[in-house]
Motif scaffolding. Structure first.
Motif, PDB file in Angstrom:
ATOM      1  N   GLN A   8       0.827  -1.205   0.000  1.00 54.09           N
ATOM      2  CA  GLN A   8       0.000   0.000   0.000  1.00 54.09           C
ATOM      3  C   GLN A   8       0.865   1.261   0.000  1.00 54.09           C
ATOM      4  OE1 GLN A   8      -3.204   0.092   2.854  1.00 54.09           O
ATOM      5  NE2 GLN A   8      -3.386   2.307   2.785  1.00 54.09           N
ATOM      6  N   ARG A   9       1.965   1.242   0.775  1.00 51.62           N
ATOM      7  CA  ARG A   9       2.851   2.414   0.804  1.00 51.62           C
ATOM      8  C   ARG A   9       3.468   2.683  -0.560  1.00 51.62           C
ATOM      9  NH1 ARG A   9       4.312   0.240   5.829  1.00 51.62           N
ATOM     10  NH2 ARG A   9       6.141  -0.797   4.917  1.00 51.62           N
ATOM     11  N   ILE A  10       3.833   1.625  -1.267  1.00 55.56           N
ATOM     12  CA  ILE A  10       4.489   1.809  -2.561  1.00 55.56           C
ATOM     13  C   ILE A  10       3.497   2.189  -3.648  1.00 55.56           C
ATOM     14  CG2 ILE A  10       5.817   0.675  -4.393  1.00 55.56           C
ATOM     15  CD1 ILE A  10       7.106  -1.068  -2.263  1.00 55.56           C
ATOM     16  N   PHE A  11       2.363   1.473  -3.709  1.00 52.23           N
ATOM     17  CA  PHE A  11       1.472   1.613  -4.865  1.00 52.23           C
ATOM     18  C   PHE A  11       0.208   2.422  -4.602  1.00 52.23           C
ATOM     19  CE2 PHE A  11       3.671  -2.549  -5.352  1.00 52.23           C
ATOM     20  CZ  PHE A  11       4.492  -2.177  -6.404  1.00 52.23           C
ATOM     21  N   GLY A  12      -0.116   2.689  -3.327  1.00 52.33           N
ATOM     22  CA  GLY A  12      -1.240   3.566  -3.035  1.00 52.33           C
ATOM     23  C   GLY A  12      -2.576   2.887  -2.874  1.00 52.33           C
ATOM     24  N   TYR A  13      -2.719   1.647  -3.317  1.00 56.26           N
ATOM     25  CA  TYR A  13      -3.984   0.932  -3.182  1.00 56.26           C
ATOM     26  C   TYR A  13      -4.118   0.350  -1.777  1.00 56.26           C
ATOM     27  CZ  TYR A  13      -4.300   0.898  -8.326  1.00 56.26           C
ATOM     28  OH  TYR A  13      -4.374   1.248  -9.647  1.00 56.26           O
ATOM     29  N   THR A  14      -5.323   0.438  -1.202  1.00 52.78           N
ATOM     30  CA  THR A  14      -5.588  -0.254   0.057  1.00 52.78           C
ATOM     31  C   THR A  14      -5.782  -1.737  -0.231  1.00 52.78           C
ATOM     32  OG1 THR A  14      -7.987   0.016  -0.082  1.00 52.78           O
ATOM     33  CG2 THR A  14      -6.726   1.800   0.964  1.00 52.78           C
ATOM     34  N   ALA A  18      -7.167  -3.548  -3.722  1.00 50.67           N
ATOM     35  CA  ALA A  18      -6.254  -4.370  -4.515  1.00 50.67           C
ATOM     36  C   ALA A  18      -6.678  -5.825  -4.615  1.00 50.67           C
ATOM     37  CB  ALA A  18      -4.843  -4.285  -3.936  1.00 50.67           C
ATOM     38  N   VAL A  19      -7.184  -6.391  -3.500  1.00 48.26           N
ATOM     39  CA  VAL A  19      -7.522  -7.814  -3.488  1.00 48.26           C
ATOM     40  C   VAL A  19      -8.621  -8.099  -4.508  1.00 48.26           C
ATOM     41  CG1 VAL A  19      -8.524  -9.675  -2.124  1.00 48.26           C
ATOM     42  CG2 VAL A  19      -6.792  -8.195  -1.119  1.00 48.26           C
ATOM     43  N   GLY A  20      -8.378  -9.099  -5.333  1.00 47.18           N
ATOM     44  CA  GLY A  20      -9.336  -9.459  -6.374  1.00 47.18           C
ATOM     45  C   GLY A  20      -9.042  -8.827  -7.720  1.00 47.18           C
ATOM     46  N   GLN A  21      -8.146  -7.830  -7.737  1.00 46.23           N
ATOM     47  CA  GLN A  21      -7.783  -7.181  -8.991  1.00 46.23           C
ATOM     48  C   GLN A  21      -6.631  -7.935  -9.661  1.00 46.23           C
ATOM     49  OE1 GLN A  21      -9.286  -4.494 -10.422  1.00 46.23           O
ATOM     50  NE2 GLN A  21     -10.784  -4.603  -8.761  1.00 46.23           N
ATOM     51  N   PRO A  22      -6.544  -7.900 -10.998  1.00 44.96           N
ATOM     52  CA  PRO A  22      -5.414  -8.544 -11.681  1.00 44.96           C
ATOM     53  C   PRO A  22      -4.134  -7.753 -11.465  1.00 44.96           C
ATOM     54  CG  PRO A  22      -6.776  -7.333 -13.248  1.00 44.96           C
ATOM     55  CD  PRO A  22      -7.509  -7.282 -11.930  1.00 44.96           C
ATOM     56  N   ASN A  23      -3.016  -8.447 -11.543  1.00 43.29           N
ATOM     57  CA  ASN A  23      -1.715  -7.805 -11.378  1.00 43.29           C
ATOM     58  C   ASN A  23      -1.472  -6.738 -12.438  1.00 43.29           C
ATOM     59  OD1 ASN A  23       0.773  -7.609  -9.975  1.00 43.29           O
ATOM     60  ND2 ASN A  23       1.782  -8.723 -11.625  1.00 43.29           N
ATOM     61  N   ILE A  56       3.136   0.972 -11.862  1.00 44.66           N
ATOM     62  CA  ILE A  56       2.266   2.142 -11.872  1.00 44.66           C
ATOM     63  C   ILE A  56       1.497   2.205 -10.560  1.00 44.66           C
ATOM     64  CG2 ILE A  56       0.368   3.323 -13.044  1.00 44.66           C
ATOM     65  CD1 ILE A  56       1.129   1.847 -15.583  1.00 44.66           C
ATOM     66  N   THR A  57       1.468   3.356  -9.917  1.00 45.69           N
ATOM     67  CA  THR A  57       0.747   3.525  -8.661  1.00 45.69           C
ATOM     68  C   THR A  57      -0.723   3.853  -8.924  1.00 45.69           C
ATOM     69  OG1 THR A  57       1.109   5.921  -8.490  1.00 45.69           O
ATOM     70  CG2 THR A  57       2.859   4.467  -7.646  1.00 45.69           C
ATOM     71  N   LYS A  58      -1.496   3.886  -7.865  1.00 46.55           N
ATOM     72  CA  LYS A  58      -2.909   4.252  -7.972  1.00 46.55           C
ATOM     73  C   LYS A  58      -3.069   5.645  -8.568  1.00 46.55           C
ATOM     74  CE  LYS A  58      -7.000   5.014  -5.084  1.00 46.55           C
ATOM     75  NZ  LYS A  58      -7.528   5.008  -3.691  1.00 46.55           N
ATOM     76  N   ALA A  59      -2.129   6.546  -8.255  1.00 39.55           N
ATOM     77  CA  ALA A  59      -2.201   7.913  -8.766  1.00 39.55           C
ATOM     78  C   ALA A  59      -1.771   8.022 -10.225  1.00 39.55           C
ATOM     79  CB  ALA A  59      -1.328   8.830  -7.906  1.00 39.55           C
TER      80      ALA A  59
END
Length: 454
Positions: A8-14, A18-23, A56-59
């Motif tokens: 979460q710190r690196i990519f911004g997603y909680t 994130a869980v359930g999403q594809p890589n 790529i981060t959430k932002a």
């Protein structure tokens, strides 16, 4: 996909996002073919260390990362997932680029060589990474703010002091690296272990010479990045895999012992009984029923052992009914009462059901071995797009901290099975206070989907 606080710190997603999403949400489009090639290799049992790439981060911003990618196997050795441990190396990459540009600028300023050392000091001070500039006597000329933060020092405490005075426990091999760098070499390690009095520190480092105004080596630059957390995660993953293999071997040993000590011996006794009938036909009528009962008992024991390994009832009865049937059979064999209740509106996916079934098996075996109770409560329910499993007894319980620090494999096995289906598991227990195991796994039934659609 599973997710932790570091991700979460690196990519911004909680975790919920994130869980359930594809890589693929993290991978730039131009890198996906290369990523797929790497993942295919890992799925075949390979392992990739220190793979530097971009995510790529959430932002929507890009970050440089170093990845360790490992396969995750179940107790049978089948690869069921992939683990990626990411280290954010954006600052290190930026520092390397700034240093490269600074060196190019210095090389182009042949007429103002006197500015070389001062410009390097400015670079070191402001670079967003852990960097130290030392002279030929290994005394500090400048340190970055990040260096001071990493080692909990102020620059006023460091400048002018010897590197070996500040770090008296440096390994001799590093002193040799410093000597080689002072002779003009650039050296680098992706990971290096430093055993200190306060514990082990892992570092990624680079040591390179810097040139003075006369073009000679004026000293060295040390770039150091603490990767201890990443190494701890890698070691934890390796330890978990090792324990799961040990668990598999223990299970094989248990099955082999049951086959040899119980079923094999009972078959031998049955064979002796049949041989006695052959030599004394007059006893056939009186012993026939006894032999039939023993044959049926052996058949039931083999069937029970088979269900421990793979319960076909999960497939033809459905997961919940299969679990209920197994609980009934297990209770009869162990002479204990298992109160089974369910409130699930539709069929569960087999992958989720199998994970819950294995957790249930482990929990009930533990209850038989350790709790001392003759009654256990089991509940399976569907709540808020999740399936919940509860196993509770009022037995002797255990000390949670002691178990976590021990070498037991049962809790680890349950945790790993639940993690592989993106679920969560919790344990509540204390000596003489009983034990409660709660599992929740994301699940959206067809009934709930139709109800949501109106």
């Amino acid at each position: 996909m599973s997710w932790n606080a570091g991700a979460q710190r690196i990519f911004g997603y909680t975790e919920a996002e994130a869980v359930g999403q594809p890589n693929a949400i993290l991978i730039p489009p131009e890198s996906r073919d290369e990523e797929n090639t790497i993942l295919e290799g890992v799925k075949s049992g390979g392992r990739i260390e220190h793979y530097e790439t971009v995510r790529i981060t959430k932002a929507g911003t890009k970050v440089d990362v170093s990845l360790t990618i490992s396969p995750i196997g179940d107790c049978s050795g089948k690869i069921v997932g992939i683990s990626e441990i990411a280290q954010n190396i954006t600052e290190r990459r930026r520092a390397e680029q700034i240093l490269h540009e600074t060196n190019q600028a210095l090389e182009s300023q042949k007429g103002v060589l006197e500015a070389r050392e001062e410009l390097l000091r400015i670079f070191v001070k402001n670079v967003p990474a852990g960097v130290a500039m030392l002279d030929r006597d290994m005394r500090y000329l400048q340190v970055s703010d990040r260096f001071c933060a990493d080692y909990s020092v102020d620059s006023s405490q460091v400048l002018g002091r010897s590197h070996y005075e500040l770090f008296p426990d440096l390994p001799d091999r590093w002193k040799e690296i410093h000597r080689r760098a002072l002779d003009g070499e650039t050296l680098r390690s992706e990971e290096d272990r430093w055993d200190r009095e306060g514990g082990t520190t892992w570092l990624c480092w680079e040591v390179r010479p810097w040139r003075s105004d006369d073009g000679l080596t004026g000293g060295i630059l040390i770039f150091a990045e603490d990767i201890t957390r990443r190494k701890q995660m890698e070691e934890a993953l390796s330890g978990m895999s090792r324990k799961l293999i040990e668990s598999q071997e223990q299970e094989r040993t248990r099955i082999g012992r049951e086959l040899h000590d119980d079923i094999n011996q009972r078959l031998a006794m049955l064979a002796i009984g049949l041989e006695q009938l052959q030599t004394n036909p007059l006893k056939v009528r009186s012993h026939l029923q006894e032999l039939r009962e023993e044959t049926a008992a052996i058949s039931s024991a083999v069937q029970a052992l088979s269900h421990e390994l793979h319960s076909s009832k999960l497939e033809y009865l459905g997961v919940v009914s299969g679990m209920e049937s197994w609980c009934r059979e297990f209770g009869e064999r162990q002479k204990m009462q298992i109160d089974f209740g369910s409130d699930v509106s539709g069929p569960l996916p087999f992958e989720i059901g199998l994970a819950l079934f294995r957790v249930l098996q482990e929990a009930l075996h533990n209850a038989v071995k350790h709790s001392g109770v003759k009654r256990v409560e089991v509940q399976v329910a569907e709540q808020s797009n999740e399936v919940h499993l509860l196993v509770r007894d009022s037995g002797s319980g255990f000390d949670m901290e002691a178990v976590k620090g021990g070498s037991g494999l049962g809790l680890l096995s349950m945790q790993e099975r639940v993690r592989l289906v993106n679920g969560a598991i919790s344990f509540e227990s204390k000596p003489m206070g009983g034990t409660t195991i709660r599992v929740r796994v994301p699940f959206k039934s067809e009934h709930a989907a139709r109800r949501a659609a109106g």
